[in-house]
Design a protein around this motif. Structure first.
Motif, PDB file in Angstrom:
ATOM      1  N   ASP A   2       0.839  -1.194   0.000  1.00 11.78           N
ATOM      2  CA  ASP A   2       0.000   0.000   0.000  1.00 11.78           C
ATOM      3  C   ASP A   2       0.879   1.251   0.000  1.00 11.78           C
ATOM      4  O   ASP A   2       2.112   1.174   0.070  1.00 11.78           O
ATOM      5  CB  ASP A   2      -0.977   0.002   1.179  1.00 11.78           C
ATOM      6  CG  ASP A   2      -0.286   0.050   2.545  1.00 11.78           C
ATOM      7  OD1 ASP A   2       0.896   0.445   2.611  1.00 11.78           O
ATOM      8  OD2 ASP A   2      -0.926  -0.305   3.549  1.00 11.78           O
ATOM      9  N   ILE A   3       0.221   2.425  -0.102  1.00 12.03           N
ATOM     10  CA  ILE A   3       0.973   3.669  -0.267  1.00 12.03           C
ATOM     11  C   ILE A   3       1.891   3.938   0.921  1.00 12.03           C
ATOM     12  O   ILE A   3       3.047   4.349   0.755  1.00 12.03           O
ATOM     13  CB  ILE A   3       0.001   4.833  -0.523  1.00 12.03           C
ATOM     14  CG1 ILE A   3      -0.494   4.771  -1.975  1.00 12.03           C
ATOM     15  CG2 ILE A   3       0.670   6.177  -0.250  1.00 12.03           C
ATOM     16  CD1 ILE A   3      -1.472   5.841  -2.364  1.00 12.03           C
ATOM     17  N   GLU A   4       1.408   3.697   2.130  1.00 12.97           N
ATOM     18  CA  GLU A   4       2.236   3.947   3.309  1.00 12.97           C
ATOM     19  C   GLU A   4       3.485   3.063   3.291  1.00 12.97           C
ATOM     20  O   GLU A   4       4.588   3.516   3.616  1.00 12.97           O
ATOM     21  CB  GLU A   4       1.437   3.714   4.582  1.00 12.97           C
ATOM     22  CG  GLU A   4       2.209   4.105   5.834  1.00 12.97           C
ATOM     23  CD  GLU A   4       1.359   4.069   7.090  1.00 12.97           C
ATOM     24  OE1 GLU A   4       1.928   4.251   8.183  1.00 12.97           O
ATOM     25  OE2 GLU A   4       0.141   3.861   6.983  1.00 12.97           O
ATOM     26  N   ASP A   5       3.310   1.813   2.893  1.00 13.27           N
ATOM     27  CA  ASP A   5       4.471   0.916   2.807  1.00 13.27           C
ATOM     28  C   ASP A   5       5.452   1.384   1.729  1.00 13.27           C
ATOM     29  O   ASP A   5       6.672   1.303   1.903  1.00 13.27           O
ATOM     30  CB  ASP A   5       4.008  -0.507   2.505  1.00 13.27           C
ATOM     31  CG  ASP A   5       3.304  -1.165   3.680  1.00 13.27           C
ATOM     32  OD1 ASP A   5       3.518  -0.716   4.813  1.00 13.27           O
ATOM     33  OD2 ASP A   5       2.537  -2.117   3.444  1.00 13.27           O
ATOM     34  N   GLU A   6       4.903   1.879   0.606  1.00 15.30           N
ATOM     35  CA  GLU A   6       5.761   2.412  -0.460  1.00 15.30           C
ATOM     36  C   GLU A   6       6.594   3.580   0.050  1.00 15.30           C
ATOM     37  O   GLU A   6       7.811   3.655  -0.189  1.00 15.30           O
ATOM     38  CB  GLU A   6       4.907   2.906  -1.632  1.00 15.30           C
ATOM     39  CG  GLU A   6       4.395   1.857  -2.574  1.00 15.30           C
ATOM     40  CD  GLU A   6       3.707   2.503  -3.765  1.00 15.30           C
ATOM     41  OE1 GLU A   6       4.332   2.563  -4.837  1.00 15.30           O
ATOM     42  OE2 GLU A   6       2.558   2.967  -3.625  1.00 15.30           O
ATOM     43  N   LEU A   7       5.943   4.500   0.736  1.00 13.69           N
ATOM     44  CA  LEU A   7       6.632   5.682   1.248  1.00 13.69           C
ATOM     45  C   LEU A   7       7.706   5.289   2.257  1.00 13.69           C
ATOM     46  O   LEU A   7       8.830   5.812   2.225  1.00 13.69           O
ATOM     47  CB  LEU A   7       5.628   6.646   1.884  1.00 13.69           C
ATOM     48  CG  LEU A   7       4.625   7.297   0.932  1.00 13.69           C
ATOM     49  CD1 LEU A   7       3.530   8.024   1.716  1.00 13.69           C
ATOM     50  CD2 LEU A   7       5.314   8.278  -0.015  1.00 13.69           C
ATOM     51  N   CYS A 168       2.140  14.563  -3.609  1.00 18.53           N
ATOM     52  CA  CYS A 168       3.142  13.504  -3.743  1.00 18.53           C
ATOM     53  C   CYS A 168       2.799  12.304  -2.864  1.00 18.53           C
ATOM     54  O   CYS A 168       2.791  11.149  -3.327  1.00 18.53           O
ATOM     55  CB  CYS A 168       4.524  14.021  -3.365  1.00 18.53           C
ATOM     56  SG  CYS A 168       5.309  15.064  -4.605  1.00 18.53           S
ATOM     57  N   GLN A 169       2.537  12.567  -1.602  1.00 15.94           N
ATOM     58  CA  GLN A 169       2.293  11.452  -0.684  1.00 15.94           C
ATOM     59  C   GLN A 169       1.037  10.677  -1.059  1.00 15.94           C
ATOM     60  O   GLN A 169       0.994   9.449  -0.889  1.00 15.94           O
ATOM     61  CB  GLN A 169       2.238  11.962   0.758  1.00 15.94           C
ATOM     62  CG  GLN A 169       3.598  12.405   1.276  1.00 15.94           C
ATOM     63  CD  GLN A 169       3.620  12.694   2.758  1.00 15.94           C
ATOM     64  OE1 GLN A 169       2.578  12.852   3.397  1.00 15.94           O
ATOM     65  NE2 GLN A 169       4.815  12.780   3.326  1.00 15.94           N
ATOM     66  N   GLU A 170       0.030  11.347  -1.570  1.00 19.28           N
ATOM     67  CA  GLU A 170      -1.174  10.635  -2.018  1.00 19.28           C
ATOM     68  C   GLU A 170      -0.866   9.673  -3.162  1.00 19.28           C
ATOM     69  O   GLU A 170      -1.566   8.669  -3.350  1.00 19.28           O
ATOM     70  CB  GLU A 170      -2.257  11.625  -2.454  1.00 19.28           C
ATOM     71  CG  GLU A 170      -2.985  12.273  -1.298  1.00 19.28           C
ATOM     72  CD  GLU A 170      -4.384  12.744  -1.669  1.00 19.28           C
ATOM     73  OE1 GLU A 170      -4.683  12.841  -2.877  1.00 19.28           O
ATOM     74  OE2 GLU A 170      -5.171  12.994  -0.747  1.00 19.28           O
ATOM     75  N   GLU A 171       0.168   9.985  -3.944  1.00 16.02           N
ATOM     76  CA  GLU A 171       0.549   9.141  -5.080  1.00 16.02           C
ATOM     77  C   GLU A 171       1.649   8.137  -4.725  1.00 16.02           C
ATOM     78  O   GLU A 171       2.167   7.440  -5.598  1.00 16.02           O
ATOM     79  CB  GLU A 171       1.012  10.015  -6.252  1.00 16.02           C
ATOM     80  CG  GLU A 171      -0.056  10.949  -6.795  1.00 16.02           C
ATOM     81  CD  GLU A 171      -1.265  10.210  -7.351  1.00 16.02           C
ATOM     82  OE1 GLU A 171      -1.090   9.083  -7.867  1.00 16.02           O
ATOM     83  OE2 GLU A 171      -2.387  10.750  -7.263  1.00 16.02           O
ATOM     84  N   GLY A 172       2.028   8.067  -3.453  1.00 14.42           N
ATOM     85  CA  GLY A 172       3.074   7.136  -3.041  1.00 14.42           C
ATOM     86  C   GLY A 172       4.471   7.591  -3.387  1.00 14.42           C
ATOM     87  O   GLY A 172       5.402   6.784  -3.480  1.00 14.42           O
ATOM     88  N   ILE A 173       4.651   8.897  -3.561  1.00 15.48           N
ATOM     89  CA  ILE A 173       5.938   9.505  -3.896  1.00 15.48           C
ATOM     90  C   ILE A 173       6.438  10.305  -2.695  1.00 15.48           C
ATOM     91  O   ILE A 173       5.704  11.142  -2.151  1.00 15.48           O
ATOM     92  CB  ILE A 173       5.799  10.439  -5.120  1.00 15.48           C
ATOM     93  CG1 ILE A 173       5.378   9.660  -6.363  1.00 15.48           C
ATOM     94  CG2 ILE A 173       7.075  11.234  -5.360  1.00 15.48           C
ATOM     95  CD1 ILE A 173       6.451   8.809  -6.985  1.00 15.48           C
ATOM     96  N   VAL A 174       7.664  10.076  -2.278  1.00 12.94           N
ATOM     97  CA  VAL A 174       8.243  10.845  -1.166  1.00 12.94           C
ATOM     98  C   VAL A 174       8.594  12.248  -1.658  1.00 12.94           C
ATOM     99  O   VAL A 174       9.313  12.386  -2.661  1.00 12.94           O
ATOM    100  CB  VAL A 174       9.500  10.149  -0.616  1.00 12.94           C
ATOM    101  CG1 VAL A 174      10.297  11.084   0.297  1.00 12.94           C
ATOM    102  CG2 VAL A 174       9.117   8.882   0.148  1.00 12.94           C
ATOM    103  N   PRO A 175       8.118  13.299  -0.988  1.00 13.99           N
ATOM    104  CA  PRO A 175       8.472  14.652  -1.406  1.00 13.99           C
ATOM    105  C   PRO A 175       9.743  15.165  -0.731  1.00 13.99           C
ATOM    106  O   PRO A 175       9.918  15.029   0.483  1.00 13.99           O
ATOM    107  CB  PRO A 175       7.272  15.482  -0.940  1.00 13.99           C
ATOM    108  CG  PRO A 175       6.753  14.753   0.262  1.00 13.99           C
ATOM    109  CD  PRO A 175       7.080  13.290   0.062  1.00 13.99           C
TER     110      PRO A 175
END
Length: 341
Positions: A2-7, A168-175
């Protein structure tokens, strides 16, 4: 995943002991300006060849954990046809992408500027992610003058950084959040400290309003420095003390890493300042690292000079510069190391 794990996975790969970030995201006008003094023409092919040289440097992943790419570069390949983002991944280096669209004057605040690029950002991030990018970078700039930055400029730029980071964070991208206080001018170290403190307070208030998760971002601030035209230069010890004072006052402990920009400093000066911070101050809640562009690349450009025959020498220059900054992460850099082969 999931997105949190990706981040979390991206942050873990970006924030590593002894490593920092290479900024290779120069815009077309900026890289042309970098190439000109060494006699290299800026074309799509020379830019590809130069950045391929950087990313294929043997052992680069020992000291570099992430590279910020320009949009053009993300679509380019190395000489053997491997996409450059994949070349980085093969060295265990995280590919990232600059996503802002440059700055314009801020209406109602003469002397201040604001960065463009929020329109369509989520859609662009999805494309970049498909090309291998795992983090992004957005830069806002603050000039110091008699009346600048204004409160309007400080607040408007903070809002842009926070909106970008939230998308960014909504898309799983670290800003990477980059509020750059410029060193142009004749301001004092104390004046720079005060501006940096005001800027960072505003940035973190805005990040909180937009519910940005601090554990999944990287801060890329300026060091606290007197202006280039100020009659007195600051020592590394003075820069370190002033910079850490501001960070302690403004940056929450949840932020995992602070990766300084070099902002016009020479390679040795940028490395010495970072090393002094890490040598003098232990027990800080965040890693203190680097995200240098010119301070890593200047010796590389001089060695390369647009000539493919100089590839090995240029790569050795990059490896050496990265190694010295890796030592600075531990506070172990010494000026005499500049003379080592």
């Amino acid at each position: 995943m999931d997105i949190e794990d990706e981040l979390q996975a991206t942050i873990a790969d970006m924030v590593q002991p002894g490593k920092g970030i290479l900024a290779a995201d120069e815009s077309l006008p900026t890289i042309a300006k970098r190439f000109k003094p060494v006699g290299a023409e800026s074309t799509e092919e020379t830019r590809r060849a130069y950045r391929s040289l950087l990313f294929t440097t043997p052992g680069l992943g020992e000291f570099i954990s992430g590279v910020i790419l320009f949009e053009e570069t993300l679509g380019q390949c190395a000489d053997d046809g491997t996409p450059l983002a994949q070349v980085l991944a093969q060295q265990n280096i995280v590919p990232g992408i600059k996503v802002d669209k440059g700055k314009i004057p801020l209406a109602g605040a003469p002397g201040d500027e604001i960065t463009q690029g929020l329109d369509g950002l989520a859609e662009r991030l999805r494309v970049y992610k498909g090309q291998g990018a795992r983090f992004a970078k957005w830069r806002e700039v603050y000039a110091i003058g008699e009346r600048n930055p204004t409160q309007l400029g400080i607040d408007a730029n903070a809002e842009m950084l926070a909106r970008y980071a939230a998308v960014c964070q909504e898309e799983g991208i670290v800003p990477i959040v980059e509020p750059e206080v410029l060193i142009d001018g004749d301001h004092s170290l104390q004046h720079c400290l005060e501006v940096n403190e005001a800027v960072l307070h505003a940035v973190f208030h805005a990040l909180h309003r937009h519910r940005v998760v601090l554990e999944y971002m990287v801060l890329k601030p300026s060091m606290v420095l007197p202006g280039k035209l100020h009659p007195t230069r600051a020592t590394p010890e003075q820069v370190a003390a002033a910079t850490v004072k501001v960070l302690r006052r403004t940056v929450p402990a949840a932020v995992p890493s602070i990766n300084f920009l070099s902002g016009g400093l020479g390679p040795a000066e940028a490395t010495a300042n970072l090393s002094t911070m890490n040598a003098l101050f232990s027990g800080l809640p965040w890693a203190l690292s680097f995200s240098y562009g010119r301070a890593l690349q200047e010796p590389v450009l001089q060695a390369w000079a647009g000539n493919a025959e100089n590839r090995a020498a240029a790569q050795q220059a990059l490896y050496q510069r990265a190694r010295l900054n890796g030592l600075a992460r531990y506070g172990k850099y010494q000026l005499e190391m500049e003379e080592e082969p």
